[in-house]
Scaffold this active site. Structure first.
Site, mmCIF file in Angstrom:
data_model
loop_
_atom_site.group_PDB
_atom_site.id
_atom_site.type_symbol
_atom_site.label_atom_id
_atom_site.label_comp_id
_atom_site.label_asym_id
_atom_site.label_seq_id
_atom_site.Cartn_x
_atom_site.Cartn_y
_atom_site.Cartn_z
ATOM 1 N N ASP A 177 0.869 -1.179 0.000
ATOM 2 C CA ASP A 177 0.000 0.000 0.000
ATOM 3 C C ASP A 177 0.907 1.230 0.000
ATOM 4 O O ASP A 177 0.873 2.058 0.903
ATOM 5 C CB ASP A 177 -0.922 -0.003 1.220
ATOM 6 C CG ASP A 177 -2.000 1.081 1.144
ATOM 7 O OD1 ASP A 177 -2.245 1.604 0.041
ATOM 8 O OD2 ASP A 177 -2.589 1.402 2.197
ATOM 9 N N ALA A 178 1.724 1.301 -1.042
ATOM 10 C CA ALA A 178 2.800 2.301 -1.105
ATOM 11 C C ALA A 178 2.274 3.676 -1.511
ATOM 12 O O ALA A 178 2.630 4.235 -2.545
ATOM 13 C CB ALA A 178 3.883 1.837 -2.071
#
Length: 249
Positions: free
Chosen positions: A172-173
């Site tokens: 979940d960058a």
């Protein structure tokens, strides 16, 4: 839901998690109901693993569990999230962001995996339940039924699977999950690592580049150059940008 004792915990209202998050000084507490315990325990294990690497991040302080759920306590990561950086600082911050993501992707011996098969299975479940959050979709995608979006993903899947580049990904960058020193603009830590695991590097690159474009209104070129992929595969970027919003719900 697990309840904290004491009245000095301040609720943290940012984020999209189903957990309740609180802060007291330099300590964060993430609490969940009984059905969320396995997922939160998985995040705990990932925080602990990442803390043992060269990458900056939080440290697990305590784990509390009861019939009412569980609570993960971690240290606060210093600095500010990427979404709070002022416009003049963002260009320089992109260089640190690119190097940090590359360093993450170069880690080895990760015990966690996030295979594309399981991510697509999650998307299929979310779509089947009618739980896709329209706020995560572009204006164009909102005009279509989520089942049509999923069909696009499934059509592209064989091509994407032939070119997988498996590395340790954040999962979940997004900019709220990357903290920076506001003075040096170096990355001070990665947070919300509940989806961390071995996956295609483009699953991270897709989210980070679209965040740089949407949140910073900036060309992600400097980020991609610092990462080491100045000319990324646009087809793969688009695939993961479409797949990700179908997995939250």
């Amino acid at each position: 839901m697990f309840q904290l004792t004491g009245d000095d915990w301040e609720p943290v209202t940012v984020g999209e998690s189903d957990t309740s998050v609180y802060r007291r000084g330099d300590v964060f507490a993430k609490c969940c109901a009984p059905d969320g315990v396995p997922e939160l325990a998985g995040e705990r294990d990932r925080v602990e693993w990442l803390a043992g690497t060269s990458l900056p991040g939080a440290t697990v302080l305590d784990w509390l569990e009861s019939p009412h759920g569980a609570c993960l306590m971690t240290t606060a990561v210093p600095g500010i999230p990427g979404t709070e950086l002022p416009e003049p600082a963002r260009s320089k911050a992109m260089h640190s962001l690119g190097r940090t993501l590359r360093d993450l992707h170069e880690l080895t011996d990760c015990p966690f995996e996030r295979p594309l098969e399981s991510v697509i299975a999650t998307a299929e479940d979310v779509v089947r339940r009618g739980a896709v959050n329209p706020d995560f979709l572009t204006d164009e995608w909102r005009l279509l039924d989520p089942s049509e979006l999923l069909a696009r993903v499934l059509a592209e899947r064989p091509s994407i699977e032939r070119g997988l580049e498996l590395v340790v990904c954040h999962g979940d960058a997004c900019l709220p999950n990357v903290f920076f020193d506001p003075s040096t603009l170096e990355v001070t830590g990665l947070i919300d690592v509940g989806r961390l695991g071995v996956a295609d590097r483009y699953s991270d690159l897709a989210l980070t580049t679209i965040q740089v474009h949407d949140e910073w209104s900036a060309d992600p070129g400097p980020f991609l150059a610092a990462y080491g992929v100045p000319d990324p595969d646009q087809r793969r970027l688009e695939f993961y940008r479409l797949l990700d919003p179908l997995t939250w719900g």
